[in-house]
Design an enzyme around this catalytic site. Structure first.
Site, PDB file in Angstrom:
ATOM      1  N   PHE A  49      65.635  94.171 120.150  1.00  0.00           N
ATOM      2  CA  PHE A  49      65.702  94.855 121.452  1.00  0.00           C
ATOM      3  C   PHE A  49      66.058  96.324 121.298  1.00  0.00           C
ATOM      4  CE2 PHE A  49      70.007  93.274 120.577  1.00  0.00           C
ATOM      5  CZ  PHE A  49      70.738  94.426 120.733  1.00  0.00           C
ATOM      6  N   HIS A  98      77.853  89.651 112.805  1.00  0.00           N
ATOM      7  CA  HIS A  98      76.720  90.528 113.151  1.00  0.00           C
ATOM      8  C   HIS A  98      76.296  90.410 114.602  1.00  0.00           C
ATOM      9  CE1 HIS A  98      74.104  87.073 113.227  1.00  0.00           C
ATOM     10  NE2 HIS A  98      72.998  87.758 113.158  1.00  0.00           N
TER      11      HIS A  98
END
Lengths: 136, 482
Positions: B209, B406
Site C-alpha cells: 500500500f 514488522h
C-alpha cells in the site's frame, strides 16, 4: 477438482484428479482462478500460446515447478493460461502447450508456488491429490 | 510431526518464552517466542510454532530461532521469524527471506499539519492513486533496457538518484544506503530480469500500500525531534518490495537448492527450508542474486517516492515543501552482521522474514543525525488502525539479533476475511471516520482491520520487552491498496 483450505496469510488449496493429467490441469485451473476469479469461464478465443518443458526429481516437485513456470509466463506475457495440452507427462517430466488470453490486470498477485505441504500421492479412491500453498 | 503445545513452552522472562532444544531431537538450538501471554495463546492457534521449531534445525544456526509478536504461519519459515547462522559455513535459506525479497517500508514526512491537508485529502488520495500503479499486470512508466536493469541490480536506489528520481540526501536515510555491494546481476536469471523490466515504481497487490497518515501522539520528544516528527504532522508510508523480479529469484534458487542439498548432506523437515552452506557456490550465487533483488526493491521504493512527491506537489504546490525521507527499512532479507553470542562477537548471516532490523544507538551505518537515537523502525498497522514509529535499542542486539516486529500480523485467512467483511460497507465506514480507501473490494476485504492482530498489543510487547521504544503513533487518513 480443487477447493480452498484455511491458511492464515496465504492461499492453500486441496486439489485432486483421476489421472496425473487431470491433477495438473485442475491445479492450473485453480491457480488461474486465484489470479483472476472466473477469468477463464467466459473466453471465446485464445490470444497466445507458449510451450513449457519441465523436469524434476519427483512428481511433487514437477507439479510445483510446472505451476511456477506457468506463473512466470503469465506475469511476463500478462496472460491467463486457461488451457493446456500435454504432449508428454510422466512423474518426472512435463512437456505442454499453454493457451492463454491477455489480461491488463489480475485480481491477485501470486508471489510464489510453494513446496510447503505439497505431496502428490494417490488416495484411497485411487485418485491423485495434493495440497498447494500459494504465497500471496 | 509432534505439535507444539503450551506445556512444551517455558517462560524465560517477561515477554520471552522458550521451546527447549529437547523438544525434538533434530533441533540445534532452542526456539524463542517474543510475546505477551495473550499473544502467545493467539500464536498457538496456527502452525507458526511448529515452523519455528523446524527453523531451529537449520545447519549452523546460533543461539535460538526466534519469532516476533506479530508472527503468523507462513510456509517453511513463519512470518515474523529471525534466524542467524554462522558465517561463512552456516546455512543460507531462500525460504528464510521469502519470495518478496526486501519487502519493506519507507516513511516520508511532510511540512504540513493535518489542518492544512484535510480539505484536499480526497484530491491527494485520488492523485496518488493516479500516479502510482497498483495491482498485478500493470507495469510502471519506466521500461528498463538490459543495461539499465544491470545497473539497477548493481547499485539499487543510487540508480534512481542518478536519474533524477531522488536526492543524494535520500540515500542517507535508507537501510544500507539502498545498495548491497555484494549484488551480482549475473546471478539473476533472464526470466527474473524479464519480469522486472517494467515494474519499477509499482506497488503490486496483496498487503502492499501507500498510506497518508498523521501523527496523533509522540512518546519520545527527543527522538521524534531527531527523526523530524511532530504531533499533527502529515506523513506518507510506502509498503512494497522487489515485485516479480524478487519472486522469480526466490523461485529459481529454492528449486536449485532442493536439488543441491543432497550434495552437502543437508536434510530439512520442510522443502521450503531448502538451504545450502553460505560459502558453497549455490549459496554464494543465491546471496548475490538476493542482494541484487534487494537493490531492485530499494530502487522501486525510491521511484514510488518520486511519484508520491509529484502527486503531493500537484495538490499542495512546491511552496509547501517536498516529502522528506525519514527512513526506509527492509523486513524480508538476509544480512551479514556481527552480534555478540555467548559474550563473543561473531559474524552471522541474519535471516529476517517478516522482521525489521532495529539497531540501537551507535551503529555506524545510521545517518549521522540518528546515531544517538537509534534506527527508526517503521511498523505499519492495517488500513483502519494506527501505525507506529519506534527506535531500535541495544537490547535488540542482546536478544533478537537486532530485530523487531514488522506489522500487526494476520490472524484471519484471506478467505475468512472475505466471508466476514462486506467491503463496500467497510469502505463507507472507514470514510465516515475520515479514512479514504482506494482499491478493489477484494483487496479491501482481504486486508480489512479485522484480519489483523491488535497492533497495540504487538507494539506494547516489543516496547515492554525493551527491543524497541515507542516514538510516534500515526493514524491513517487515506490508503491506496495494491
Amino acid at each position: 477438482m480443487s477447493h480452498l483450505l484455511k491458511h492464515t496469510a496465504d492461499v492453500e488449496i486441496e486439489v485432486s484428479g483421476r489421472t496425473l493429467r487431470e491433477l495438473f490441469t485442475n491445479s492450473l485451473d485453480a491457480m488461474c482462478d486465484i489470479l483472476k476469479e472466473g477469468g477463464c469461464k467466459t473466453i471465446s478465443h485464445y490470444d497466445c500460446s507458449m510451450q513449457v518443458v519441465v523436469s524434476a526429481d519427483d512428481c511433487t516437485s514437477l507439479l510445483i515447478d510446472f505451476l511456477s513456470e506457468v506463473l512466470s509466463l503469465s506475469n511476463i506475457q500478462k496472460s491467463l493460461f486457461c488451457s493446456v495440452y500435454f504432449s508428454e507427462l510422466t512423474e518426472n517430466k512435463v512437456e505442454a502447450q499453454l493457451y492463454g488470453i491477455w489480461f491488463d490486470q489480475f485480481d491477485r498477485e501470486i508471489k510464489g508456488v510453494t513446496y510447503h505441504e505439497a505431496r502428490v500421492k494417490k488416495n484411497d479412491q485411487n485418485n491423485w491429490e495434493t495440497h498447494i500453498i500459494f504465497d500471496i | 510431526m509432534k505439535k507444539v503445545e503450551k506445556k512444551d513452552i517455558l517462560k524465560i522472562e517477561d515477554f520471552l518464552w522458550e521451546i527447549p532444544k529437547s523438544f525434538r531431537n533434530n533441533m540445534h538450538v532452542p526456539a524463542w517466542i517474543l510475546a505477551s501471554e495473550i499473544l502467545l495463546d493467539d500464536i498457538m492457534e496456527d502452525r507458526s510454532l511448529n515452523q519455528l521449531v523446524n527453523v531451529a534445525c537449520l545447519p549452523g544456526i546460533k543461539k535460538a530461532s526466534l519469532v516476533m509478536p506479530d508472527v503468523h504461519e507462513g510456509y517453511g519459515f513463519p512470518i515474523g521469524g529471525v534466524a542467524a547462522t554462522s558465517h561463512p559455513t552456516g546455512a543460507i535459506s531462500p525460504g528464510g527471506i521469502g519470495y518478496d525479497i526486501n519487502c519493506g517500508v519507507r516513511l516520508l514526512s511532510s511540512q504540513l499539519q493535518i489542518e492544512d491537508v484535510k480539505d484536499q485529502l480526497e484530491d491527494l488520495v485520488h492523485e496518488l492513486n493516479k500516479e502510482i500503479p497498483t495491482g498485478l499486470g500493470k507495469g510502471g512508466t519506466i521500461r528498463l533496457s538490459q543495461e539499465e536493469m544491470e545497473n539497477v541490480l548493481a547499485i539499487g536506489a543510487e540508480w534512481a538518484v542518478e536519474h533524477g528520481y531522488g536526492t543524494l540526501e535520500d540515500l542517507e536515510y535508507i537501510e544500507s544506503k539502498g545498495k548491497l555491494a555484494d549484488a551480482s546481476p549475473k546471478a539473476v536469471s533472464a526470466m527474473a530480469k524479464n519480469r522486472g523490466h517494467d515494474q519499477l515504481g509499482t506497488i503490486g497487490s496483496g498487503n502492499h500500500f501507500v498510506e497518508v497518515s498523521y501523527i496523533t501522539e509522540i512518546f519520545d520528544d527527543s527522538i521524534a525531534k531527531t527523526y523530524g516528527l511532530r504531533k499533527g504532522q502529515v506523513t506518507v508510508m510506502i509498503h512494497t518490495g522487489s515485485r516479480g523480479l524478487g519472486h522469480q529469484v526466490a523461485t529459481d534458487y529454492i528449486r536449485l537448492m532442493m536439488t543441491a542439498m543432497a550434495k552437502y548432506d543437508v536434510k530439512m523437515p520442510d522443502r521450503e527450508l531448502a538451504c545450502v552452506p553460505f560459502d558453497s557456490p549455490e549459496g554464494q550465487n543465491y546471496f548475490k542474486a538476493m542482494c541484487a533483488a534487494a537493490n531492485y526493491a530499494w530502487c522501486n521504493r525510491q521511484l514510488i517516492t518520486w511519484e508520491a512527491r509529484n502527486a503531493w506537489a500537484r495538490i499542495f504546490g512546491k511552496e509547501n515543501g517536498a516529502l522528506k525521507l525519514v527512513y526506509d527499512v527492509a523486513h524480508n532479507i538476509a544480512k551479514i552482521e556481527t552480534h555478540s553470542i555467548n559474550n563473543e562477537l561473531q559474524k552471522v548471516i541474519v535471516h529476517r522474514k517478516g522482521a525489521t532490523r532495529a539497531f540501537g544507538p551507535g551503529f555506524n551505518e545510521l545517518p549521522k543525525k540518528y546515531i544517538d537515537a537509534g534506527q527508526p523502525v517503521i511498523i505499519p498497522g492495517s488500513m483502519g488502525t494506527f501505525s507506529y514509529v519506534l527506535a531500535g535499542t541495544s537490547k535488540s542486539h542482546e536478544l533478537t539479533f537486532g530485530s523487531c516486529c514488522h506489522g500487526a500480523g494476520r490472524n484471519l485467512s484471506r478467505t475468512a476475511a472475505k466471508k466476514v467483511v462486506n467491503a463496500p460497507v467497510l469502505k463507507k465506514q472507514l470514510q465516515e471516520i475520515g479514512i479514504l480507501v482506494e482499491g478493489s473490494y477484494r483487496g479491501i476485504a482481504e486486508e480489512a482491520p479485522i484480519a489483523y492482530k491488535d497492533i497495540e498489543l504487538v507494539v506494547d510487547t516489543v516496547s515492554a520487552s525493551g527491543i524497541a521504544k515507542k516514538v510516534a503513533k500515526l493514524r491513517p487518513l487515506g490508503v491506496i491498496k495494491g
